[in-house]
Every structure is written in structure tokens, then in C-alpha cells.
Design a protein around this motif. Structure first.
Motif, PDB file in Angstrom:
ATOM      1  N   GLY A   1      10.543   3.231  -4.832  1.00 58.04           N
ATOM      2  CA  GLY A   1      10.603   4.381  -3.932  1.00 58.04           C
ATOM      3  C   GLY A   1       9.665   5.517  -4.300  1.00 58.04           C
ATOM      4  O   GLY A   1       9.633   6.533  -3.596  1.00 58.04           O
ATOM      5  N   GLU A   2       8.899   5.375  -5.377  1.00 58.81           N
ATOM      6  CA  GLU A   2       7.972   6.439  -5.779  1.00 58.81           C
ATOM      7  C   GLU A   2       6.750   6.442  -4.852  1.00 58.81           C
ATOM      8  O   GLU A   2       6.239   5.395  -4.460  1.00 58.81           O
ATOM      9  CB  GLU A   2       7.540   6.231  -7.224  1.00 58.81           C
ATOM     10  N   VAL A   3       6.282   7.644  -4.497  1.00 60.53           N
ATOM     11  CA  VAL A   3       5.152   7.781  -3.582  1.00 60.53           C
ATOM     12  C   VAL A   3       3.881   7.335  -4.288  1.00 60.53           C
ATOM     13  O   VAL A   3       3.556   7.809  -5.384  1.00 60.53           O
ATOM     14  CB  VAL A   3       5.017   9.237  -3.091  1.00 60.53           C
ATOM     15  N   ILE A   4       3.146   6.414  -3.639  1.00 68.42           N
ATOM     16  CA  ILE A   4       1.893   5.915  -4.219  1.00 68.42           C
ATOM     17  C   ILE A   4       0.696   6.224  -3.322  1.00 68.42           C
ATOM     18  O   ILE A   4      -0.448   6.008  -3.727  1.00 68.42           O
ATOM     19  CB  ILE A   4       1.979   4.400  -4.458  1.00 68.42           C
ATOM     20  N   GLY A   5       0.920   6.707  -2.106  1.00 64.47           N
ATOM     21  CA  GLY A   5      -0.178   7.018  -1.196  1.00 64.47           C
ATOM     22  C   GLY A   5       0.338   7.571   0.113  1.00 64.47           C
ATOM     23  O   GLY A   5       1.529   7.857   0.273  1.00 64.47           O
TER      24      GLY A   5
ATOM     25  N   GLU B   1      15.015  -7.563  -4.968  1.00 64.28           N
ATOM     26  CA  GLU B   1      15.255  -6.671  -3.837  1.00 64.28           C
ATOM     27  C   GLU B   1      14.076  -5.710  -3.706  1.00 64.28           C
ATOM     28  O   GLU B   1      13.656  -5.092  -4.674  1.00 64.28           O
ATOM     29  CB  GLU B   1      16.545  -5.878  -4.041  1.00 64.28           C
ATOM     30  N   PHE B   2      13.530  -5.582  -2.485  1.00 65.47           N
ATOM     31  CA  PHE B   2      12.415  -4.684  -2.217  1.00 65.47           C
ATOM     32  C   PHE B   2      12.796  -3.741  -1.080  1.00 65.47           C
ATOM     33  O   PHE B   2      13.622  -4.077  -0.223  1.00 65.47           O
ATOM     34  CB  PHE B   2      11.163  -5.479  -1.822  1.00 65.47           C
ATOM     35  N   ILE B   3      12.175  -2.569  -1.078  1.00 64.69           N
ATOM     36  CA  ILE B   3      12.381  -1.611   0.002  1.00 64.69           C
ATOM     37  C   ILE B   3      11.096  -1.520   0.821  1.00 64.69           C
ATOM     38  O   ILE B   3      10.014  -1.913   0.357  1.00 64.69           O
ATOM     39  CB  ILE B   3      12.763  -0.216  -0.535  1.00 64.69           C
ATOM     40  N   ALA B   4      11.230  -1.014   2.036  1.00 59.87           N
ATOM     41  CA  ALA B   4      10.072  -0.926   2.920  1.00 59.87           C
ATOM     42  C   ALA B   4       9.112   0.150   2.420  1.00 59.87           C
ATOM     43  O   ALA B   4       9.534   1.286   2.170  1.00 59.87           O
ATOM     44  CB  ALA B   4      10.516  -0.609   4.346  1.00 59.87           C
ATOM     45  N   PRO B   5       7.828  -0.172   2.264  1.00 57.92           N
ATOM     46  CA  PRO B   5       6.872   0.855   1.817  1.00 57.92           C
ATOM     47  C   PRO B   5       6.650   1.926   2.866  1.00 57.92           C
ATOM     48  O   PRO B   5       6.401   3.087   2.540  1.00 57.92           O
ATOM     49  CB  PRO B   5       5.604   0.047   1.531  1.00 57.92           C
ATOM     50  N   VAL B   6       6.699   1.555   4.157  1.00 55.50           N
ATOM     51  CA  VAL B   6       6.588   2.507   5.259  1.00 55.50           C
ATOM     52  C   VAL B   6       7.565   2.078   6.348  1.00 55.50           C
ATOM     53  O   VAL B   6       8.059   0.949   6.372  1.00 55.50           O
ATOM     54  CB  VAL B   6       5.149   2.566   5.843  1.00 55.50           C
ATOM     55  N   LYS B   7       7.863   2.976   7.261  1.00 55.85           N
ATOM     56  CA  LYS B   7       8.704   2.679   8.405  1.00 55.85           C
ATOM     57  C   LYS B   7       7.840   2.666   9.667  1.00 55.85           C
ATOM     58  O   LYS B   7       7.001   3.553   9.857  1.00 55.85           O
ATOM     59  CB  LYS B   7       9.810   3.733   8.551  1.00 55.85           C
ATOM     60  N   GLY B   8       8.050   1.659  10.493  1.00 55.38           N
ATOM     61  CA  GLY B   8       7.274   1.584  11.720  1.00 55.38           C
ATOM     62  C   GLY B   8       7.517   0.289  12.457  1.00 55.38           C
ATOM     63  O   GLY B   8       8.419  -0.492  12.133  1.00 55.38           O
ATOM     64  N   GLU B   9       6.670   0.029  13.456  1.00 51.43           N
ATOM     65  CA  GLU B   9       6.807  -1.155  14.295  1.00 51.43           C
ATOM     66  C   GLU B   9       5.951  -2.285  13.734  1.00 51.43           C
ATOM     67  O   GLU B   9       4.766  -2.102  13.424  1.00 51.43           O
ATOM     68  CB  GLU B   9       6.358  -0.843  15.726  1.00 51.43           C
ATOM     69  N   VAL B  10       6.568  -3.459  13.584  1.00 50.09           N
ATOM     70  CA  VAL B  10       5.851  -4.640  13.105  1.00 50.09           C
ATOM     71  C   VAL B  10       5.066  -5.240  14.269  1.00 50.09           C
ATOM     72  O   VAL B  10       5.634  -5.602  15.294  1.00 50.09           O
ATOM     73  CB  VAL B  10       6.826  -5.676  12.527  1.00 50.09           C
ATOM     74  N   ILE B  11       3.739  -5.325  14.109  1.00 47.65           N
ATOM     75  CA  ILE B  11       2.899  -5.879  15.172  1.00 47.65           C
ATOM     76  C   ILE B  11       2.192  -7.153  14.738  1.00 47.65           C
ATOM     77  O   ILE B  11       1.669  -7.887  15.584  1.00 47.65           O
ATOM     78  CB  ILE B  11       1.858  -4.838  15.638  1.00 47.65           C
TER      79      ILE B  11
ATOM     80  N   GLN C   1       3.023   9.494   7.170  1.00 50.51           N
ATOM     81  CA  GLN C   1       4.131   9.422   6.220  1.00 50.51           C
ATOM     82  C   GLN C   1       3.637   8.961   4.869  1.00 50.51           C
ATOM     83  O   GLN C   1       2.500   8.541   4.697  1.00 50.51           O
ATOM     84  CB  GLN C   1       5.223   8.479   6.736  1.00 50.51           C
ATOM     85  N   GLN C   2       4.560   9.039   3.907  1.00 51.74           N
ATOM     86  CA  GLN C   2       4.253   8.598   2.556  1.00 51.74           C
ATOM     87  C   GLN C   2       4.405   7.085   2.443  1.00 51.74           C
ATOM     88  O   GLN C   2       5.216   6.481   3.126  1.00 51.74           O
ATOM     89  CB  GLN C   2       5.191   9.278   1.558  1.00 51.74           C
ATOM     90  N   VAL C   3       3.606   6.506   1.545  1.00 50.23           N
ATOM     91  CA  VAL C   3       3.725   5.098   1.201  1.00 50.23           C
ATOM     92  C   VAL C   3       4.419   5.033  -0.151  1.00 50.23           C
ATOM     93  O   VAL C   3       3.981   5.676  -1.116  1.00 50.23           O
ATOM     94  CB  VAL C   3       2.351   4.399   1.132  1.00 50.23           C
ATOM     95  N   VAL C   4       5.539   4.273  -0.235  1.00 50.79           N
ATOM     96  CA  VAL C   4       6.315   4.218  -1.474  1.00 50.79           C
ATOM     97  C   VAL C   4       6.252   2.815  -2.059  1.00 50.79           C
ATOM     98  O   VAL C   4       6.010   1.829  -1.349  1.00 50.79           O
ATOM     99  CB  VAL C   4       7.783   4.620  -1.224  1.00 50.79           C
ATOM    100  N   ALA C   5       6.477   2.738  -3.359  1.00 47.11           N
ATOM    101  CA  ALA C   5       6.485   1.443  -4.047  1.00 47.11           C
ATOM    102  C   ALA C   5       7.721   0.660  -3.625  1.00 47.11           C
ATOM    103  O   ALA C   5       8.840   1.178  -3.653  1.00 47.11           O
ATOM    104  CB  ALA C   5       6.471   1.642  -5.557  1.00 47.11           C
ATOM    105  N   ALA C   6       7.514  -0.602  -3.242  1.00 48.59           N
ATOM    106  CA  ALA C   6       8.631  -1.428  -2.793  1.00 48.59           C
ATOM    107  C   ALA C   6       9.543  -1.825  -3.942  1.00 48.59           C
ATOM    108  O   ALA C   6      10.712  -2.140  -3.714  1.00 48.59           O
ATOM    109  CB  ALA C   6       8.100  -2.682  -2.105  1.00 48.59           C
ATOM    110  N   GLN C   7       9.052  -1.798  -5.157  1.00 49.77           N
ATOM    111  CA  GLN C   7       9.838  -2.152  -6.337  1.00 49.77           C
ATOM    112  C   GLN C   7       9.117  -1.563  -7.545  1.00 49.77           C
ATOM    113  O   GLN C   7       7.920  -1.292  -7.508  1.00 49.77           O
ATOM    114  CB  GLN C   7       9.986  -3.666  -6.462  1.00 49.77           C
TER     115      GLN C   7
END
Length: 291
Positions: free
Chosen positions: A250-254, A168-178, A198-204
Motif C-alpha cells: 500500500g505504500e505510494v510508489i508513483g 494476497e495482493f492489493i490493487a495498485p490503482v482503481k479504475g476500469e479494466v479495458i 491518483q497514486q500508484v501503490v505497491a501491491a505487496q
């Protein structure tokens, strides 16, 4: 003796004079005639009336509820309500157990059994009969056995034939997929335009194995996860982790900021997320919900 018990029994129906005398005046102030039989009947009548009054008070009034330690009407009502509640909970548990057994049969590719629990334990158990699967059952099985977002089969097969467990992975950022996963166009990930800075988080959870700027991908972080999974976070505006750092889900990496161009190979502000399984690129949208 004239006034003894034997005399009263021998003269049980005979009237006797009962009087009240004033001791100081030595004269009779009140008298009446009564027989021992009438006296016994009067006492029994008084006791019967008292018994009827007590029974009426117990049955039609909450007097027992005021006596400590005595189960009154209110206590009996609470006891009956608790018994009914326990019976309902037991019936619900039997229904849930039957539902779980049917789900297990569906996962094994078998047909569920039609054995709905009854309300009474003493009801003769009917023979379990197989029922044909309905359209809803077939649709549910297809969703559970497929490789989509709702699949319960926790594994995937890579092009090399190796079986890798689905994580299971979570989204690193939220936005529109282009930009979508398309290895034919050398697009091995998903391109997202973030919804603002926004912050970039670890997906796992995993370990950072690369954190640097490259001419092709700009500020990039690569994280090694369990079960031979690798995740890439490309075109960050700023990196916060170094090689060897342990990160949690979910930890912030960038950070990422639309409009900040780190190189000329991608549109302005596009963030690229790639996911590799057992050395092969995987479609991130099969693992992550970005919107």
C-alpha cells in the motif's frame, strides 16, 4: 421466698396483682391482675408477631438489598442471569467448535459429521453418523478447492510444474479494466483506465529492482516480492522510488494521470499491471480486485 421463681412455678396459673405506686404520694395509681402463664403467652405472642413482620419484610420488600454484604433478591437475580449467560456462551462455543471441525473435514476432502451440540451436558451422546453432502456443501467445496478469488488453497502451479504459494495482493490503482491477461496477444498483464489522477501503490511488500523509463513501457517500476513473485507497474506519469528501496504493502510508489501519454505503444492514460510467479506470467485478476 414468696415472690421467688419456685413460687411462680407453683402458682403458674394463679392470678397476681401487679400495681404501680406513686413513690412521693405513697399510693397506688394503677394495678392489674395477671398470671405468670398469661405473661409468658403474651411475650411469646409478641415474639411471634415480630417474627412474622420480619419474614414478611424480607420476602416481599427489597430490604435485604440495602444491607451491605447480604445477598438480596436483586443479587440473586443477577447471579441467575449470569449463570444463564455463561451457559449460553458455552453452548455457542460448542457450536463454533463443531463448525470448525466440519470445515476442517471439508478441506481434507472428507464428509462432515452431523453432531450438533445439545443443551445439556448429561444428555447421552448419540453415535455420530455420516450425512450425504448437499448441493450447498458441494458448491462451497468447489469454491474452496478451486483457484478462484475465494480459494483457500494457498498455492498455484506454474507451467513449469513448480508450486508457488498464493499471496494476497492489493490493487495498485482503481479504475476500469479495458485489457485482460492474454499471453497469446503478448498481453501479460491487466490494462486499467484509472479513475482520475491518483497514486500508484505497491501491491505487496518487497524491494524495488527496476525504476526507469523505457520506450515500450514508459515509466516503469518492478518490485521483487517473496515466494518468487514479481510485480510490474507500467505507464506511470511519475515514479517516486529508486532501485533498492524497500516498500510496504500500500505504500505510494508513483502517480498516474489519465490523458498523459508517455509513449505511443499504448492508449492514452492506460496503466498496465503485470504479475509474474516463478518466472511465468500470471493473470492479475486472479489475485487482485481492481474495481
Amino acid at each position: 421466698m414468696r415472690t421467688g421463681l419456685g413460687y411462680l412455678l407453683r402458682n403458674f396459673t394463679k392470678k397476681h396483682r401487679v400495681s404501680v405506686r406513686d413513690r412521693e404520694l405513697e399510693r397506688e395509681v394503677w394495678y392489674m391482675y395477671i398470671s405468670p402463664m398469661r405473661m409468658v403467652l403474651a411475650v411469646l405472642g409478641v415474639l411471634l408477631v415480630m417474627f412474622a413482620v420480619v419474614v414478611t419484610a424480607v420476602v416481599y420488600t427489597p430490604i435485604l438489598d440495602t444491607l451491605p454484604g447480604y445477598p438480596g433478591k436483586k443479587a440473586r437475580e443477577i447471579l441467575l442471569a449470569n449463570i444463564e449467560r455463561i451457559d449460553s456462551l458455552e453452548y455457542s462455543l460448542r457450536i463454533m467448535q463443531a463448525y470448525s471441525d466440519n470445515v476442517a473435514l471439508i478441506m481434507e476432502g472428507k464428509t462432515p459429521l452431523a453432531d450438533r451440540p445439545t443443551d445439556r451436558d448429561d444428555t447421552p451422546a448419540s453415535e455420530k453418523a455420516l450425512v450425504p453432502p448437499s448441493a450447498a456443501d458441494s458448491l462451497l467445496r468447489a469454491q474452496l478447492e478451486g483457484d478462484g478469488r475465494f480459494a483457500l488453497v494457498n498455492a498455484t502451479v506454474t507451467p513449469s510444474g513448480a508450486v508457488v504459494r498464493r499471496m494476497e495482493f492489493i490493487a495498485p490503482v482503481k479504475g476500469e479494466v479495458i485489457s485482460r491477461f492474454d499471453p497469446g496477444r503478448n498481453m501479460f498483464g491487466t490494462g486499467i483506465v484509472p479513475d482520475g489522477a491518483q497514486q500508484v501503490v505497491a501491491a505487496q511488500a518487497g524491494t524495488v529492482v527496476m525504476s526507469q523509463w523505457t520506450p515500450e513501457d514508459g515509466n516503469t517500476i518492478q518490485i521483487q516480492h517473496g515466494d518468487n513473485y514479481l510485480s510490474f507497474y507500467k505507464h506511470n506519469s511519475q515514479l517516486l522510488k529508486r532501485v533498492g528501496d524497500r516498500v510496504e504493502t500500500g505504500e505510494v510508489i508513483g502517480y498516474v494521470e489519465p490523458g498523459v501519454v508517455d509513449n505511443a505503444t499504448r492508449p492514452s492514460g492506460e496503466f498496465i499491471f503485470e504479475l509474474w510467479a516463478d518466472g511465468h506470467p500470471a493473470d492479475p485478476e486472479k489475485y487482485v480486485i481492481f474495481q
